[in-house]
Design an enzyme around this catalytic site. Structure first.
Site, PDB file in Angstrom:
ATOM      1  N   LYS A 153       0.848  -1.198   0.000  1.00  0.00           N
ATOM      2  CA  LYS A 153       0.000   0.000   0.000  1.00  0.00           C
ATOM      3  C   LYS A 153       0.878   1.240   0.000  1.00  0.00           C
ATOM      4  CE  LYS A 153      -4.482  -0.216   2.223  1.00  0.00           C
ATOM      5  NZ  LYS A 153      -5.157  -0.047   3.525  1.00  0.00           N
TER       6      LYS A 153
HETATM    7  C1  E4P Z   1      -8.597   0.693   3.546  1.00  0.00           C
HETATM    8  O1  E4P Z   1      -7.809   0.028   2.906  1.00  0.00           O
HETATM    9  C2  E4P Z   1      -8.221   1.369   4.796  1.00  0.00           C
HETATM   10  O2  E4P Z   1      -7.481   0.444   5.566  1.00  0.00           O
HETATM   11  C3  E4P Z   1      -9.370   1.776   5.683  1.00  0.00           C
HETATM   12  O3  E4P Z   1     -10.598   1.357   5.156  1.00  0.00           O
HETATM   13  C4  E4P Z   1      -9.314   3.189   6.126  1.00  0.00           C
HETATM   14  O4  E4P Z   1     -10.479   3.479   6.845  1.00  0.00           O
HETATM   15  P1  E4P Z   1     -10.608   4.622   7.920  1.00  0.00           P
HETATM   16  O5  E4P Z   1     -11.075   5.863   7.211  1.00  0.00           O
HETATM   17  O6  E4P Z   1     -11.664   4.099   8.845  1.00  0.00           O
HETATM   18  O7  E4P Z   1      -9.290   4.797   8.581  1.00  0.00           O
END
Ligand code: E4P
Length: 236
Positions: A85
């Site tokens: 990522k």
């Molecule tokens: C997605 O890949 C992220 O890990 C996640 O959904 C981020 O979500 P948040 O806005 O609750 O931190």
């Protein structure tokens, strides 16, 4: 549509794998912290084994491009299903597209993350990302409609025949999952607690309770009819 689990909690992931609905896992440093991961490498390797061939996203933890590349190359050795990522920009707003592009050219799968706009998704796709992660909840936090972004990105990908897949994450309520699915997400990544909300329904429970009660009554009626028949000599 595929479903990923937005979690590093192995017990919860194991439970959901048994339900037959898991196509992959996404994590981020906040999830790792929340789920008590202290050894990133060990945890990521265990997740990769648990998931078999299904992708496991692990996020880099630096603003520095050289360090991102170094971490990504290391992560990629932890399992053949690792997806790295990379936030589309770092915390200073500097583009990470060069990192995405370089890793893609090295055949390392990239999940371009923290995407909050159509333009970011387009650029990450052009740079070679395998996945573009649209953060629905955070788009909505800003007063915008995430379904519009998801729908537009999906149309654009289809129109120009790009193979990048949209992951929609940042779920806030159960309806966000439905909205993302209907707006054209290829994948929705869901935190484990949402699964109870998705599968359970008070009226389904009541319905099953009624069926069970009536099945019990029917069995009693059959048993008493058989007993009557035996007593009257017709049971031979
Ligand atoms: C997605 O890949 C992220 O890990 C996640 O959904 C981020 O979500 P948040 O806005 O609750 O931190």
């Amino acid at each position: 549509m595929r479903i990923f689990i937005d979690s590093a909690n192995e017990n919860e992931i194991r439970y959901l794998l048994r339900q037959g609905i898991v196509d992959g896992v996404t994590t981020n440093p906040t999830i790792m912290l929340k789920d008590g991961v202290h050894d990133l490498e060990a945890a990521a390797k265990r997740l990769c084994t648990l998931l078999g061939d299904r992708p496991v996203s692990v996020e880099v933890t630096s603003n520095d491009h050289e360090k991102m590349l170094e971490q990504a190359r290391t992560f990629a050795t932890w399992g053949r299903n690792v997806v790295v990522k990379i936030p589309v920009v770092n915390e200073f707003g500097e583009s990470s597209l060069d990192v995405i592009n370089e890793l893609t050219s090295e055949a390392i799968a990239v999940n371009a993350t923290a995407i909050l706009s159509f333009n970011q998704a387009v650029l990450a796709t052009k740079a070679g990302a395998t996945y573009v992660s649209i953060f629905a909840g955070r788009i909505a936090d800003e007063g915008n409609d995430p379904t519009l972004t998801i729908r537009n990105v999906r149309s654009w990908l289809n129109e120009w025949d790009y193979s990048a897949k949209i992951i929609v994450g940042s779920m806030r309520t159960a309806i966000d999952i439905q909205n993302a699915a209907l707006a054209g997400a290829h994948i929705v990544t869901v935190p484990p607690p949402f699964f109870t909300k998705m599968i359970d329904h008070k009226y389904t429970r009541d319905t099953v309770r009624q069926f069970n009660r009536d099945a019990e009554k029917a069995l009693q009626e059959i048993a008493s009819a058989q007993a009557t028949s035996v007593r009257s000599g017709n049971g031979k």
